[in-house]
Scaffold this motif. Sequence first.
Motif, short mmCIF file in Angstrom:
data_model
loop_
_atom_site.label_atom_id
_atom_site.label_comp_id
_atom_site.label_asym_id
_atom_site.label_seq_id
_atom_site.Cartn_x
_atom_site.Cartn_y
_atom_site.Cartn_z
N VAL A 89 0.84 -1.21 0.00
CA VAL A 89 0.00 0.00 0.00
C VAL A 89 0.87 1.26 0.00
CG1 VAL A 89 -1.65 1.33 1.35
CG2 VAL A 89 -1.98 -1.13 1.06
N VAL A 90 1.88 1.28 0.85
CA VAL A 90 2.77 2.44 0.91
C VAL A 90 3.52 2.60 -0.42
CG1 VAL A 90 4.77 3.47 2.06
CG2 VAL A 90 2.99 2.32 3.41
N GLY A 91 4.09 1.49 -0.89
CA GLY A 91 4.80 1.55 -2.16
C GLY A 91 3.89 1.89 -3.32
N GLY A 92 2.66 1.35 -3.32
CA GLY A 92 1.74 1.66 -4.40
C GLY A 92 1.32 3.12 -4.41
N LEU A 93 1.14 3.71 -3.22
CA LEU A 93 0.79 5.13 -3.16
C LEU A 93 1.92 5.99 -3.71
CD1 LEU A 93 -1.08 7.40 -2.22
CD2 LEU A 93 -0.05 7.23 0.05
N ILE A 94 3.15 5.68 -3.32
CA ILE A 94 4.30 6.45 -3.82
C ILE A 94 4.43 6.30 -5.34
CG2 ILE A 94 6.81 6.66 -3.74
CD1 ILE A 94 6.65 5.76 -0.81
N ALA B 79 3.34 -3.02 -7.23
CA ALA B 79 3.12 -2.66 -8.63
C ALA B 79 1.64 -2.68 -8.97
CB ALA B 79 3.88 -3.63 -9.54
N TYR B 80 0.90 -3.65 -8.42
CA TYR B 80 -0.54 -3.71 -8.67
C TYR B 80 -1.29 -2.62 -7.89
CZ TYR B 80 0.46 -8.23 -10.80
OH TYR B 80 0.95 -9.22 -11.61
N MET B 81 -0.84 -2.38 -6.67
CA MET B 81 -1.49 -1.35 -5.87
C MET B 81 -1.28 0.03 -6.48
SD MET B 81 -3.27 -2.51 -3.44
CE MET B 81 -3.57 -0.86 -2.81
N ALA B 82 -0.17 0.24 -7.16
CA ALA B 82 0.09 1.52 -7.81
C ALA B 82 -0.99 1.83 -8.84
CB ALA B 82 1.47 1.52 -8.46
N GLU B 83 -1.38 0.83 -9.62
CA GLU B 83 -2.41 1.05 -10.63
C GLU B 83 -3.78 1.24 -9.99
OE1 GLU B 83 -1.59 1.11 -14.32
OE2 GLU B 83 -0.09 1.80 -12.89
N ILE B 84 -4.03 0.56 -8.88
CA ILE B 84 -5.30 0.73 -8.18
C ILE B 84 -5.41 2.14 -7.62
CG2 ILE B 84 -6.61 -0.02 -6.16
CD1 ILE B 84 -5.54 -2.83 -6.65
N VAL B 85 -4.35 2.60 -6.95
CA VAL B 85 -4.37 3.95 -6.37
C VAL B 85 -4.44 5.00 -7.47
CG1 VAL B 85 -3.08 5.60 -4.96
CG2 VAL B 85 -3.14 3.18 -4.31
N THR C 143 -8.53 -3.13 -3.40
CA THR C 143 -7.52 -3.37 -2.36
C THR C 143 -7.93 -4.53 -1.47
OG1 THR C 143 -6.91 -1.03 -2.36
CG2 THR C 143 -6.26 -2.32 -0.45
N GLY C 144 -9.22 -4.61 -1.15
CA GLY C 144 -9.71 -5.76 -0.40
C GLY C 144 -9.49 -7.06 -1.15
N ASN C 145 -9.74 -7.04 -2.45
CA ASN C 145 -9.50 -8.24 -3.25
C ASN C 145 -8.03 -8.61 -3.27
OD1 ASN C 145 -12.22 -8.35 -3.89
ND2 ASN C 145 -11.99 -7.19 -5.78
N GLU C 146 -7.17 -7.61 -3.37
CA GLU C 146 -5.72 -7.88 -3.38
C GLU C 146 -5.26 -8.41 -2.02
OE1 GLU C 146 -3.53 -7.70 -5.92
OE2 GLU C 146 -5.27 -7.32 -7.20
N THR C 147 -5.87 -7.94 -0.93
CA THR C 147 -5.51 -8.46 0.39
C THR C 147 -5.88 -9.93 0.52
OG1 THR C 147 -5.85 -6.26 1.34
CG2 THR C 147 -5.77 -8.12 2.87
N ILE C 148 -7.06 -10.28 0.05
CA ILE C 148 -7.49 -11.68 0.08
C ILE C 148 -6.58 -12.52 -0.81
CG2 ILE C 148 -9.36 -13.25 -0.57
CD1 ILE C 148 -11.32 -11.04 0.26
N ALA C 149 -6.23 -11.98 -1.98
CA ALA C 149 -5.31 -12.71 -2.85
C ALA C 149 -3.94 -12.86 -2.21
CB ALA C 149 -5.20 -11.99 -4.20
N MET C 150 -3.49 -11.83 -1.49
CA MET C 150 -2.19 -11.90 -0.82
C MET C 150 -2.20 -12.99 0.24
SD MET C 150 0.90 -10.93 -0.34
CE MET C 150 1.03 -9.45 -1.33
N LEU C 151 -3.30 -13.11 0.97
CA LEU C 151 -3.40 -14.15 1.99
C LEU C 151 -3.15 -15.53 1.39
CD1 LEU C 151 -4.23 -15.03 4.89
CD2 LEU C 151 -6.57 -15.16 4.02
N LYS C 152 -3.68 -15.76 0.20
CA LYS C 152 -3.50 -17.06 -0.44
C LYS C 152 -2.16 -17.16 -1.16
CE LYS C 152 -7.36 -16.30 -2.48
NZ LYS C 152 -8.54 -16.39 -3.37
N THR C 153 -1.65 -16.02 -1.64
CA THR C 153 -0.37 -16.03 -2.33
C THR C 153 0.78 -16.36 -1.38
OG1 THR C 153 -1.23 -14.35 -3.85
CG2 THR C 153 1.15 -14.67 -3.85
N THR C 154 0.60 -16.11 -0.08
CA THR C 154 1.66 -16.45 0.87
C THR C 154 2.00 -17.94 0.85
OG1 THR C 154 -0.01 -16.68 2.62
CG2 THR C 154 1.11 -14.55 2.42
N SER C 155 1.08 -18.77 0.35
CA SER C 155 1.37 -20.20 0.28
C SER C 155 2.51 -20.51 -0.69
CB SER C 155 0.10 -20.97 -0.16
OG SER C 155 -0.33 -20.56 -1.44
N LEU C 156 2.83 -19.56 -1.58
CA LEU C 156 3.93 -19.80 -2.52
C LEU C 156 5.29 -19.81 -1.84
CD1 LEU C 156 2.85 -17.59 -5.58
CD2 LEU C 156 2.64 -20.08 -5.31
#
Length: 310
Positions: A85-90, A170-176, A218-231
């Motif tokens: 989120v911080v990096g995407g805002l910047i 990188a994805y959050m940057a486009e969302i913001v 952002t909520g969708n990306e957070t849910i996706a991040m939760l599952k992406t941690t399995s990688l």
Amino acid sequence: MSTSTVGASVPDQQPEAIKAVPVRHYGRWVFAVVLAVLAAMLVNTLVTNPRFGWPTVGEYVLSEPILAGLKNTLILTVLAMVIAVVGGLILAIMRLSPNPMLKGAASGYIWFFRGTPVLTQLIFWNFLAALFPTLGLGIPFGPEFVTFDTNQLIVQFTACLLGLGLNEAAYMAEIVRSGIQSVDHGQTEAAGALGMSRTQTLRRIVLPQAMRVIIPPTGNETIAMLKTTSLVVVIGYYELQTAAQSIYSRNFQTIPLLIVAALWYLLMTSILTVGQSYLERYYGRGATRVEHTALRTRWLGIGGPKGGGV
């Protein structure tokens, strides 16, 4: 014929009552029956098939290794999303900057991190020492004042954060960026006319309105991040999926342990979905009222071009 005769000849008739016949939706009933049969088949399979290993699921769902992996998964998700989120805002502010150097740097970052798989980035960060055995601070092309061993600096946890957080930024940057651009430019001009700086305008005018657009993805990306941690299992960091894998590699109960992990993922994503819905209602409360009013006006004809009321 006189006017009085015409007026007297008009009978006072009541309109006949309309006999409304409800529309029959036979397709809905057929679909409901098919869905009920499929649901019954699923429940029957879950109950009668012993290969699901429900006793094993109950044994391990609250076991210490699983809960330890769950804790690490939540920590990774929260910290990686903070970085994102911080990096995407910047990055979004850089993309919207009139400075071509800032815009080009942000575009290059987004192009690279969105163009390479997150799995590849995780492995790269984990084996960064193969490329740079040491990392130092000093004068460019000159002497280094402080030197660090890369293997000690970039441990598994750090590699996970860098791989997940920088990729998601990188994805959050486009969302913001899309959220900021959804705010009418006239409000920015009005804020500038009132003497507000670009930072004040962004913080007080633009971002509060852009949150209505930013929150849902952002909520969708957070849910996706939760599952992406399995990688991160590929680099051996101990999280929920790694905990389940380490257990079924010993007792060979693969399916029950995968069900344990899936149940915890479903529970956490459900909680995040509820939180996302609350935030969407909070930041969209003004727009929701406007949409409801516009919908009521359109259907009831209130304030339309022909006027009138209900």
